[in-house]
Motif scaffolding. Structure first.
Motif, PDB file in Angstrom:
ATOM      1  N   PHE A   1       1.021  -1.167   0.149  1.00  0.00           N
ATOM      2  CA  PHE A   1       0.022   0.098  -0.078  1.00  0.00           C
ATOM      3  C   PHE A   1       0.970   1.112   0.118  1.00  0.00           C
ATOM      4  CE2 PHE A   1      -4.427  -1.441   1.198  1.00  0.00           C
ATOM      5  CZ  PHE A   1      -4.138  -2.778   1.364  1.00  0.00           C
ATOM      6  N   ARG A   2       0.334   2.285  -0.333  1.00  0.00           N
ATOM      7  CA  ARG A   2       1.010   3.590  -0.100  1.00  0.00           C
ATOM      8  C   ARG A   2       0.107   4.924   0.155  1.00  0.00           C
ATOM      9  NH1 ARG A   2       2.443   4.912  -6.381  1.00  0.00           N
ATOM     10  NH2 ARG A   2       0.216   5.583  -7.090  1.00  0.00           N
ATOM     11  N   GLN A   3       0.729   5.549   0.693  1.00  0.00           N
ATOM     12  CA  GLN A   3      -0.091   6.863   1.470  1.00  0.00           C
ATOM     13  C   GLN A   3       0.635   8.139   1.017  1.00  0.00           C
ATOM     14  OE1 GLN A   3      -1.568   6.614   5.754  1.00  0.00           O
ATOM     15  NE2 GLN A   3      -3.168   8.053   5.038  1.00  0.00           N
ATOM     16  N   ALA A   4       0.168   9.035   0.186  1.00  0.00           N
ATOM     17  CA  ALA A   4       0.766  10.275   0.041  1.00  0.00           C
ATOM     18  C   ALA A   4       0.077  11.243   0.989  1.00  0.00           C
ATOM     19  CB  ALA A   4       0.665  10.511  -1.349  1.00  0.00           C
ATOM     20  N   PRO A   5       0.971  12.405   1.112  1.00  0.00           N
ATOM     21  CA  PRO A   5       0.368  13.356   1.996  1.00  0.00           C
ATOM     22  C   PRO A   5      -0.831  14.026   1.783  1.00  0.00           C
ATOM     23  CG  PRO A   5       2.819  13.668   1.368  1.00  0.00           C
ATOM     24  CD  PRO A   5       2.339  12.636   0.560  1.00  0.00           C
ATOM     25  N   GLY A   6      -1.879  13.905   2.698  1.00  0.00           N
ATOM     26  CA  GLY A   6      -3.223  14.475   2.437  1.00  0.00           C
ATOM     27  C   GLY A   6      -4.249  13.407   1.820  1.00  0.00           C
ATOM     28  N   LYS A   7      -3.559  12.504   1.452  1.00  0.00           N
ATOM     29  CA  LYS A   7      -4.334  11.315   0.856  1.00  0.00           C
ATOM     30  C   LYS A   7      -4.561  10.101   1.848  1.00  0.00           C
ATOM     31  CE  LYS A   7      -3.535  12.981  -3.871  1.00  0.00           C
ATOM     32  NZ  LYS A   7      -2.809  12.475  -5.303  1.00  0.00           N
ATOM     33  N   GLU A   8      -5.674   9.261   1.154  1.00  0.00           N
ATOM     34  CA  GLU A   8      -5.960   8.020   1.942  1.00  0.00           C
ATOM     35  C   GLU A   8      -4.992   6.880   1.565  1.00  0.00           C
ATOM     36  OE1 GLU A   8     -10.817   8.467   2.735  1.00  0.00           O
ATOM     37  OE2 GLU A   8      -9.798   6.905   1.531  1.00  0.00           O
ATOM     38  N   ARG A   9      -4.638   5.933   2.489  1.00  0.00           N
ATOM     39  CA  ARG A   9      -4.083   4.851   1.981  1.00  0.00           C
ATOM     40  C   ARG A   9      -4.675   4.096   0.833  1.00  0.00           C
ATOM     41  NH1 ARG A   9      -0.983   1.332   6.995  1.00  0.00           N
ATOM     42  NH2 ARG A   9      -0.712   3.892   7.226  1.00  0.00           N
ATOM     43  N   GLU A  10      -3.808   3.704  -0.104  1.00  0.00           N
ATOM     44  CA  GLU A  10      -4.327   3.087  -1.417  1.00  0.00           C
ATOM     45  C   GLU A  10      -3.412   1.932  -1.762  1.00  0.00           C
ATOM     46  OE1 GLU A  10      -4.020   4.987  -4.976  1.00  0.00           O
ATOM     47  OE2 GLU A  10      -2.010   5.539  -4.976  1.00  0.00           O
ATOM     48  N   LEU A  11      -4.264   0.659  -2.192  1.00  0.00           N
ATOM     49  CA  LEU A  11      -3.495  -0.612  -2.346  1.00  0.00           C
ATOM     50  C   LEU A  11      -2.719  -0.316  -3.800  1.00  0.00           C
ATOM     51  CD1 LEU A  11      -3.251  -3.443  -2.084  1.00  0.00           C
ATOM     52  CD2 LEU A  11      -5.300  -4.010  -3.527  1.00  0.00           C
ATOM     53  N   VAL A  12      -1.470  -0.892  -3.719  1.00  0.00           N
ATOM     54  CA  VAL A  12      -0.844  -0.727  -4.893  1.00  0.00           C
ATOM     55  C   VAL A  12      -0.612  -2.014  -5.532  1.00  0.00           C
ATOM     56  CG1 VAL A  12       1.760  -0.335  -5.626  1.00  0.00           C
ATOM     57  CG2 VAL A  12       0.885   1.001  -3.876  1.00  0.00           C
ATOM     58  N   ALA A  13      -0.314  -3.110  -5.055  1.00  0.00           N
ATOM     59  CA  ALA A  13      -0.140  -4.548  -5.328  1.00  0.00           C
ATOM     60  C   ALA A  13      -0.324  -5.480  -4.477  1.00  0.00           C
ATOM     61  CB  ALA A  13       1.269  -4.428  -6.071  1.00  0.00           C
ATOM     62  N   THR A  14      -0.824  -6.551  -4.948  1.00  0.00           N
ATOM     63  CA  THR A  14      -1.125  -7.881  -4.413  1.00  0.00           C
ATOM     64  C   THR A  14      -0.388  -9.126  -4.929  1.00  0.00           C
ATOM     65  OG1 THR A  14      -2.983  -7.061  -3.061  1.00  0.00           O
ATOM     66  CG2 THR A  14      -2.805  -9.352  -3.069  1.00  0.00           C
ATOM     67  N   ILE A  15       0.149  -9.889  -4.113  1.00  0.00           N
ATOM     68  CA  ILE A  15       0.484 -11.192  -4.680  1.00  0.00           C
ATOM     69  C   ILE A  15      -0.078 -12.369  -3.845  1.00  0.00           C
ATOM     70  CG2 ILE A  15       2.684 -11.123  -3.436  1.00  0.00           C
ATOM     71  CD1 ILE A  15       3.860 -12.562  -5.985  1.00  0.00           C
ATOM     72  N   GLY A  16      -0.572 -13.234  -4.600  1.00  0.00           N
ATOM     73  CA  GLY A  16      -1.251 -14.509  -3.848  1.00  0.00           C
ATOM     74  C   GLY A  16      -0.158 -15.521  -3.216  1.00  0.00           C
ATOM     75  N   THR A  17      -0.462 -16.573  -2.608  1.00  0.00           N
ATOM     76  CA  THR A  17       0.290 -17.304  -2.449  1.00  0.00           C
ATOM     77  C   THR A  17       1.052 -18.335  -3.386  1.00  0.00           C
ATOM     78  OG1 THR A  17      -1.555 -18.950  -1.978  1.00  0.00           O
ATOM     79  CG2 THR A  17      -0.691 -17.902  -0.043  1.00  0.00           C
TER      80      THR A  17
END
Length: 110
Positions: A36-52
């Protein structure tokens, strides 16, 4: 699961960084992992996911530029970030189950 993220830094637009996420315990290999990432003044957002099994999903904003991967033998997850843009500047967090890493700062600036 305890997580330790690292690899952030200052990079120019168009540059690359590789983030790492070190996980403790035995559950890592049985769990999906996300960045995830969170930029200043913004909500945390999902960037990428990897499954098992290695399946991956990306936010539209990073598709084609970022690559998520994992090494279960080392309890490690990674996020390779290429062609970085100013708007990629944020604190990046890894997550496994309900655990979060402490965050690593990525700053893209000329």
């Amino acid at each position: 699961v305890q997580l330790q993220a690292s690899g952030g830094g200052l990079v120019q637009p168009g540059g690359s960084l590789r983030l790492s996420c070190a996980a403790s315990g035995s559950l890592f290999r049985y769990s999906s992992m996300s960045w995830f990432r969170q930029a200043p003044g913004k909500e945390r957002e999902l960037v990428a996911t990897i499954g098992t099994g290695g399946s991956t999903n990306y936010a539209d904003s990073v598709t084609g530029r970022f690559t998520i991967s994992r090494d279960n033998s080392k309890n490690m997850g990674y996020l390779q970030m290429n062609s970085l843009k100013l708007e990629d500047t944020a604190v990046y967090y890894c997550r496994v189950l309900n655990s979060w890493g402490q965050g690593t700062q990525v700053t893209v600036s000329s």
